[in-house]
Design an enzyme around this catalytic site. Structure first.
Site, PDB file in Angstrom:
ATOM      1  N   SER A  94      34.140 -19.096-102.614  1.00 39.90           N
ATOM      2  CA  SER A  94      33.671 -19.611-101.309  1.00 39.90           C
ATOM      3  C   SER A  94      32.981 -20.942-101.566  1.00 39.90           C
ATOM      4  O   SER A  94      31.893 -20.965-102.135  1.00 39.90           O
ATOM      5  CB  SER A  94      32.663 -18.654-100.681  1.00 39.90           C
ATOM      6  OG  SER A  94      33.175 -17.367-100.602  1.00 39.90           O
ATOM      7  N   LYS A 169      35.635 -18.878 -93.791  1.00 44.04           N
ATOM      8  CA  LYS A 169      34.669 -18.127 -94.605  1.00 44.04           C
ATOM      9  C   LYS A 169      33.229 -18.512 -94.254  1.00 44.04           C
ATOM     10  O   LYS A 169      32.340 -17.659 -94.204  1.00 44.04           O
ATOM     11  CB  LYS A 169      34.946 -18.385 -96.095  1.00 44.04           C
ATOM     12  CG  LYS A 169      33.921 -17.823 -97.052  1.00 44.04           C
ATOM     13  CD  LYS A 169      33.892 -16.298 -97.091  1.00 44.04           C
ATOM     14  CE  LYS A 169      32.749 -15.817 -97.983  1.00 44.04           C
ATOM     15  NZ  LYS A 169      32.681 -14.371 -98.123  1.00 44.04           N
ATOM     16  N   LYS A 237      23.851 -20.595-100.672  1.00 41.37           N
ATOM     17  CA  LYS A 237      24.889 -21.625-100.858  1.00 41.37           C
ATOM     18  C   LYS A 237      25.797 -21.685 -99.624  1.00 41.37           C
ATOM     19  O   LYS A 237      26.078 -22.763 -99.101  1.00 41.37           O
ATOM     20  CB  LYS A 237      25.699 -21.268-102.112  1.00 41.37           C
ATOM     21  CG  LYS A 237      26.947 -22.075-102.283  1.00 41.37           C
ATOM     22  CD  LYS A 237      28.151 -21.356-102.870  1.00 41.37           C
ATOM     23  CE  LYS A 237      28.372 -19.937-102.644  1.00 41.37           C
ATOM     24  NZ  LYS A 237      29.732 -19.440-102.676  1.00 41.37           N
TER      25      LYS A 237
HETATM   26  P1  NAD Z   1      29.768 -14.132-110.326  1.00 45.07           P
HETATM   27  O1  NAD Z   1      28.683 -15.088-110.675  1.00 45.07           O
HETATM   28  O2  NAD Z   1      29.563 -12.666-110.568  1.00 45.07           O
HETATM   29  O3  NAD Z   1      31.132 -14.541-111.074  1.00 45.07           O
HETATM   30  C1  NAD Z   1      31.561 -15.870-111.265  1.00 45.07           C
HETATM   31  C2  NAD Z   1      32.176 -16.010-112.651  1.00 45.07           C
HETATM   32  O4  NAD Z   1      32.663 -17.346-112.808  1.00 45.07           O
HETATM   33  C3  NAD Z   1      31.160 -15.782-113.790  1.00 45.07           C
HETATM   34  O5  NAD Z   1      31.664 -14.795-114.678  1.00 45.07           O
HETATM   35  C4  NAD Z   1      31.050 -17.159-114.451  1.00 45.07           C
HETATM   36  O6  NAD Z   1      30.828 -17.088-115.856  1.00 45.07           O
HETATM   37  C5  NAD Z   1      32.406 -17.771-114.133  1.00 45.07           C
HETATM   38  N1  NAD Z   1      32.447 -19.232-114.167  1.00 45.07           N
HETATM   39  C6  NAD Z   1      31.553 -20.127-113.666  1.00 45.07           C
HETATM   40  N2  NAD Z   1      31.971 -21.390-113.870  1.00 45.07           N
HETATM   41  C7  NAD Z   1      33.160 -21.296-114.510  1.00 45.07           C
HETATM   42  C8  NAD Z   1      34.088 -22.270-115.016  1.00 45.07           C
HETATM   43  N3  NAD Z   1      33.883 -23.585-114.846  1.00 45.07           N
HETATM   44  N4  NAD Z   1      35.202 -21.827-115.641  1.00 45.07           N
HETATM   45  C9  NAD Z   1      35.409 -20.492-115.810  1.00 45.07           C
HETATM   46  N5  NAD Z   1      34.571 -19.534-115.363  1.00 45.07           N
HETATM   47  C10 NAD Z   1      33.464 -19.937-114.721  1.00 45.07           C
HETATM   48  O7  NAD Z   1      30.087 -14.385-108.777  1.00 45.07           O
HETATM   49  P2  NAD Z   1      30.895 -13.433-107.760  1.00 45.07           P
HETATM   50  O8  NAD Z   1      29.932 -12.561-107.040  1.00 45.07           O
HETATM   51  O9  NAD Z   1      32.077 -12.833-108.456  1.00 45.07           O
HETATM   52  O10 NAD Z   1      31.375 -14.532-106.678  1.00 45.07           O
HETATM   53  C11 NAD Z   1      32.442 -15.436-106.922  1.00 45.07           C
HETATM   54  C12 NAD Z   1      32.776 -16.163-105.635  1.00 45.07           C
HETATM   55  O11 NAD Z   1      33.169 -15.198-104.657  1.00 45.07           O
HETATM   56  C13 NAD Z   1      31.606 -16.957-105.031  1.00 45.07           C
HETATM   57  O12 NAD Z   1      32.079 -18.151-104.474  1.00 45.07           O
HETATM   58  C14 NAD Z   1      31.088 -16.017-103.964  1.00 45.07           C
HETATM   59  O13 NAD Z   1      30.426 -16.730-102.911  1.00 45.07           O
HETATM   60  C15 NAD Z   1      32.364 -15.356-103.506  1.00 45.07           C
HETATM   61  N6  NAD Z   1      32.184 -14.028-102.913  1.00 45.07           N
HETATM   62  C16 NAD Z   1      31.390 -13.097-103.509  1.00 45.07           C
HETATM   63  C17 NAD Z   1      31.228 -11.848-102.911  1.00 45.07           C
HETATM   64  C18 NAD Z   1      30.341 -10.780-103.520  1.00 45.07           C
HETATM   65  O14 NAD Z   1      30.032  -9.801-102.819  1.00 45.07           O
HETATM   66  N7  NAD Z   1      29.899 -10.897-104.759  1.00 45.07           N
HETATM   67  C19 NAD Z   1      31.900 -11.560-101.709  1.00 45.07           C
HETATM   68  C20 NAD Z   1      32.730 -12.510-101.142  1.00 45.07           C
HETATM   69  C21 NAD Z   1      32.873 -13.753-101.760  1.00 45.07           C
END
Ligand code: NAD
Length: 292
Positions: A94, A169, A237
């Protein structure tokens, strides 16, 4: 299909898992670590996002925020270094709708299609493969990737061109934040009035006020379980994206601003990494009363 998956955190790990279970060949990269549960199932961990792009026809990203997508796509060892014409980049994180349009143009210039495909449904939806997926980009690329989306989600909509998925979103996150606030206020009110908030939640679940947020986040508030889930810092964010875009568009979003201030208050007390249902802690502080 040869599929790349970059970003294997709370969301990416179960989503990639469903694609492996469906028989696709997965190439994985995360700056921190690729979980063993995925390589144990036969997926291949590679050394960079560029390696992912070399091996895969469809490259999916699921990283936290706009700068992380920028870095994963165009940084040293990024996707752009490994791409060849005809591949499809799918950003399911997102992030900013404005930056998304720029990323799409740069990927298009390399002869590849770009889809922005953020999701809603949280970690629960990611594990259950029931995510809502809102997509922006060309229809042909959408049709190619749709079988993958169908392994991760249920309600899958091509909204329009690049950026429209991310705009959808942001709209979703406005509704979620304001509904968490409403559920928090209602349960706080009920508790202070002497009713059992768990029973109030249960009673309301059948009526007009029922929602997934009353169900899931209401339960977290009553049980005091604020383990994420979706972290407050990620919702801050998203509301930042809403409020800055609203300012540029000259639209007033008064309740979104209030919800952001409540998140800010919880963050100020060390709660950035709590689940977003912990917004109720700010309301509890104002009322000098805890729900449970
Ligand atoms: P998270 O922090 O658990 O996972 C993100 C992963 O990306 C981490 O493992 C991190 O090490 C990796 N990462 C960061 N920069 C990187 C790079 N340059 N190259 C490779 N890997 C990299 O976050 P999440 O909760 O899985 O959320 C991910 C996305 O999904 C966000 O944008 C969030 O807003 C969206 N989202 C999350 C949820 C939720 O409930 N957690 C729901 C809907 C949407």
């Amino acid at each position: 299909m040869n599929v790349g998956f970059i970003g294997l955190g709370i969301m990416g790990t179960p989503m990639a898992g469903h694609l492996i279970d469906a028989g696709h060949t997965l190439f994985l990269y995360d700056v921190v670590k690729v979980p063993a549960e995925l390589t144990d199932k036969g997926a291949t961990a590679v050394a960079s996002s560029a390696e992912v792009a070399k091996n895969a026809d469809v490259i999916i990203l699921m990283v936290p925020d706009t700068p992380h997508v920028d870095e994963a796509l165009f940084g040293a060892g990024g996707v752009a270094e490994g791409l060849s014409a005809g591949k499809i980049v799918v950003d399911m994180s997102s992030i900013s709708p404005v930056e998304t349009k720029k990323f799409a143009e740069k990927i298009n210039a390399l002869g590849c299609d770009y889809l922005d495909a953020p999701v809603s449904g949280g970690d629960v939806g990611a594990k259950a493969a029931s995510l809502t997926i809102m997509v922006g980009g060309p229809e042909k690329a959408f049709e190619t990737v749709k079988p993958l989306f169908e392994k991760m989600g249920k309600n899958i909509t091509l909204v329009g061109g690049n950026g429209d998925g991310q705009t959808t979103k942001v709209a979703n996150q406005i509704i979620v934040a304001l509904t968490i606030e409403a559920v928090g206020e209602a349960l706080l009110f009920a508790s202070k009035a002497g009713a059992d908030p768990a029973k109030v939640r249960q009673a309301l679940m059948g009526g007009f006020a029922s929602s997934r947020i009353l169900e899931v986040h209401g339960e977290r508030m009553v049980k005091r379980n604020f383990n994420p889930g979706f972290r407050i810092e990620l919702h801050q964010k998203d509301l930042n994206l809403a409020l800055s875009s609203a300012r540029a568009l000259k639209v007033a979003l008064p309740n979104t601003a209030t919800a952001q201030e409540l998140f800010n208050a919880v963050a100020a007390r060390g709660g950035s990494k709590l689940d977003h249902s912990a917004m109720v802690n700010a309301l509890e502080l104002l009322a000098n009363h805890d729900i449970a």
